[in-house]
Scaffold this motif. Structure first.
Motif, PDB file in Angstrom:
ATOM      1  N   GLU A   1      -6.768  15.278  -0.901  1.00 31.98           N
ATOM      2  CA  GLU A   1      -6.191  16.488  -0.225  1.00 31.98           C
ATOM      3  C   GLU A   1      -4.755  16.491  -0.148  1.00 31.98           C
ATOM      4  O   GLU A   1      -3.891  17.713  -0.462  1.00 31.98           O
ATOM      5  N   GLU A   2      -4.142  15.519  -0.115  1.00 30.39           N
ATOM      6  CA  GLU A   2      -2.719  15.396  -0.205  1.00 30.39           C
ATOM      7  C   GLU A   2      -2.379  15.738  -1.685  1.00 30.39           C
ATOM      8  O   GLU A   2      -1.186  16.534  -1.743  1.00 30.39           O
ATOM      9  N   ALA A   3      -2.856  15.300  -2.549  1.00 32.99           N
ATOM     10  CA  ALA A   3      -2.504  15.500  -4.196  1.00 32.99           C
ATOM     11  C   ALA A   3      -2.622  16.884  -4.226  1.00 32.99           C
ATOM     12  O   ALA A   3      -1.757  17.525  -4.952  1.00 32.99           O
TER      13      ALA A   3
ATOM     14  N   LEU B   1       0.911  -1.219  -0.132  1.00 33.03           N
ATOM     15  CA  LEU B   1      -0.060   0.076  -0.070  1.00 33.03           C
ATOM     16  C   LEU B   1       0.785   1.392  -0.220  1.00 33.03           C
ATOM     17  O   LEU B   1       0.627   2.371  -0.801  1.00 33.03           O
ATOM     18  N   LEU B   2       1.941   1.181   0.851  1.00 35.29           N
ATOM     19  CA  LEU B   2       2.728   2.429   0.834  1.00 35.29           C
ATOM     20  C   LEU B   2       3.632   2.493  -0.509  1.00 35.29           C
ATOM     21  O   LEU B   2       3.949   3.783  -0.809  1.00 35.29           O
ATOM     22  N   ARG B   3       3.950   1.673  -1.240  1.00 34.42           N
ATOM     23  CA  ARG B   3       4.507   1.831  -2.314  1.00 34.42           C
ATOM     24  C   ARG B   3       3.583   2.102  -3.430  1.00 34.42           C
ATOM     25  O   ARG B   3       3.940   3.021  -4.419  1.00 34.42           O
ATOM     26  N   LEU B   4       2.443   1.829  -3.354  1.00 33.30           N
ATOM     27  CA  LEU B   4       1.461   2.392  -4.111  1.00 33.30           C
ATOM     28  C   LEU B   4       1.050   3.685  -4.008  1.00 33.30           C
ATOM     29  O   LEU B   4       0.756   4.592  -5.030  1.00 33.30           O
ATOM     30  N   MET B   5       0.999   4.001  -3.019  1.00 28.09           N
ATOM     31  CA  MET B   5       0.831   5.588  -2.260  1.00 28.09           C
ATOM     32  C   MET B   5       1.861   6.306  -3.054  1.00 28.09           C
ATOM     33  O   MET B   5       1.624   7.514  -3.660  1.00 28.09           O
ATOM     34  N   ALA B   6       3.297   6.046  -2.921  1.00 29.93           N
ATOM     35  CA  ALA B   6       4.180   6.758  -3.305  1.00 29.93           C
ATOM     36  C   ALA B   6       4.218   6.852  -4.820  1.00 29.93           C
ATOM     37  O   ALA B   6       4.393   7.847  -5.503  1.00 29.93           O
ATOM     38  N   GLU B   7       3.888   5.964  -5.575  1.00 27.07           N
ATOM     39  CA  GLU B   7       3.594   5.761  -7.005  1.00 27.07           C
ATOM     40  C   GLU B   7       2.452   6.855  -7.410  1.00 27.07           C
ATOM     41  O   GLU B   7       2.553   7.599  -8.287  1.00 27.07           O
ATOM     42  N   ARG B   8       1.386   6.692  -6.632  1.00 29.93           N
ATOM     43  CA  ARG B   8       0.329   7.695  -6.954  1.00 29.93           C
ATOM     44  C   ARG B   8       0.876   9.352  -6.640  1.00 29.93           C
ATOM     45  O   ARG B   8       0.384   9.891  -7.580  1.00 29.93           O
TER      46      ARG B   8
END
Length: 96
Positions: free
Chosen positions: A83-85, A22-29
Protein backbone atom coordinates in the motif's frame (compact mmCIF):
# COMPACT_ATOMS: atom_id res chain seq x y z
CA UNK A 1 11.54 -17.02 36.06
CA UNK A 2 12.85 -13.80 37.50
CA UNK A 3 14.65 -11.49 35.12
CA UNK A 4 17.27 -9.07 36.38
CA UNK A 5 17.31 -5.43 35.38
CA UNK A 6 20.54 -6.02 33.47
CA UNK A 7 18.95 -8.85 31.46
CA UNK A 8 15.91 -6.74 30.74
CA UNK A 9 18.04 -3.80 29.61
CA UNK A 10 20.15 -6.08 27.40
CA UNK A 11 17.03 -7.50 25.78
CA UNK A 12 15.58 -4.04 25.26
CA UNK A 13 18.84 -2.89 23.62
CA UNK A 14 18.58 -5.90 21.34
CA UNK A 15 15.02 -4.90 20.40
CA UNK A 16 16.21 -1.34 19.73
CA UNK A 17 18.96 -2.62 17.43
CA UNK A 18 16.54 -4.87 15.57
CA UNK A 19 14.06 -1.98 15.19
CA UNK A 20 16.80 0.27 13.80
CA UNK A 21 17.77 -2.42 11.28
CA UNK A 22 14.13 -2.91 10.24
CA UNK A 23 13.66 0.83 9.70
CA UNK A 24 16.85 1.07 7.63
CA UNK A 25 15.69 -1.87 5.52
CA UNK A 26 12.27 -0.26 5.04
CA UNK A 27 13.96 2.96 3.91
CA UNK A 28 16.03 0.96 1.42
CA UNK A 29 12.92 -0.85 0.22
CA UNK A 30 11.04 2.40 -0.37
CA UNK A 31 13.98 3.92 -2.23
CA UNK A 32 13.86 0.88 -4.50
CA UNK A 33 10.10 1.11 -5.01
CA UNK A 34 10.60 4.78 -5.90
CA UNK A 35 13.05 3.73 -8.62
CA UNK A 36 10.50 1.19 -9.81
CA UNK A 37 7.86 3.94 -9.90
CA UNK A 38 10.11 6.14 -12.01
CA UNK A 39 10.74 3.25 -14.41
CA UNK A 40 7.03 2.44 -14.62
CA UNK A 41 6.29 6.08 -15.41
CA UNK A 42 8.97 6.17 -18.10
CA UNK A 43 7.67 2.93 -19.63
CA UNK A 44 4.02 3.90 -19.09
CA UNK A 45 3.30 0.81 -17.02
CA UNK A 46 0.50 0.39 -14.49
CA UNK A 47 1.28 0.82 -10.81
CA UNK A 48 -0.45 -2.42 -9.81
CA UNK A 49 0.94 -5.79 -10.88
CA UNK A 50 -1.42 -8.46 -9.53
CA UNK A 51 0.81 -11.35 -10.66
CA UNK A 52 3.81 -9.88 -8.84
CA UNK A 53 1.72 -9.24 -5.73
CA UNK A 54 0.51 -12.85 -5.69
CA UNK A 55 4.10 -14.06 -6.03
CA UNK A 56 5.06 -11.86 -3.08
CA UNK A 57 2.16 -13.16 -0.98
CA UNK A 58 3.22 -16.76 -1.59
CA UNK A 59 6.84 -15.89 -0.79
CA UNK A 60 5.80 -14.10 2.43
CA UNK A 61 3.77 -17.14 3.49
CA UNK A 62 6.70 -19.46 2.86
CA UNK A 63 9.20 -17.25 4.66
CA UNK A 64 6.83 -16.79 7.61
CA UNK A 65 6.39 -20.55 7.88
CA UNK A 66 10.15 -21.18 7.69
CA UNK A 67 10.80 -18.47 10.31
CA UNK A 68 8.07 -19.65 12.67
CA UNK A 69 6.22 -16.35 12.25
CA UNK A 70 2.45 -16.07 12.24
CA UNK A 71 1.33 -15.98 8.60
CA UNK A 72 -1.33 -13.33 9.24
CA UNK A 73 1.32 -10.99 10.65
CA UNK A 74 3.49 -11.50 7.58
CA UNK A 75 0.53 -10.84 5.28
CA UNK A 76 -0.41 -7.67 7.18
CA UNK A 77 3.17 -6.48 6.77
CA UNK A 78 3.02 -7.25 3.05
CA UNK A 79 -0.27 -5.37 2.67
CA UNK A 80 1.18 -2.34 4.47
CA UNK A 81 4.37 -2.32 2.39
CA UNK A 82 2.52 -2.71 -0.91
CA UNK A 83 0.00 0.00 0.00
CA UNK A 84 2.78 2.44 0.90
CA UNK A 85 4.75 1.58 -2.25
CA UNK A 86 1.66 2.18 -4.39
CA UNK A 87 1.06 5.55 -2.71
CA UNK A 88 4.62 6.56 -3.49
CA UNK A 89 4.37 5.33 -7.07
CA UNK A 90 1.05 7.10 -7.51
CA UNK A 91 2.74 10.37 -6.49
CA UNK A 92 5.45 9.72 -9.06
CA UNK A 93 2.93 8.94 -11.80
CA UNK A 94 0.95 12.10 -11.17
CA UNK A 95 3.94 14.43 -10.92
CA UNK A 96 5.19 16.39 -13.92
Amino acid sequence: MHMSSDQLNDLRRSIDNIDAALLRLMAERFKTTEKIGNLKKKEQRAIADPDREQEQIERYKRIAFEAGLDESLALRLHAFLVEEAKKGQHSIMTSS
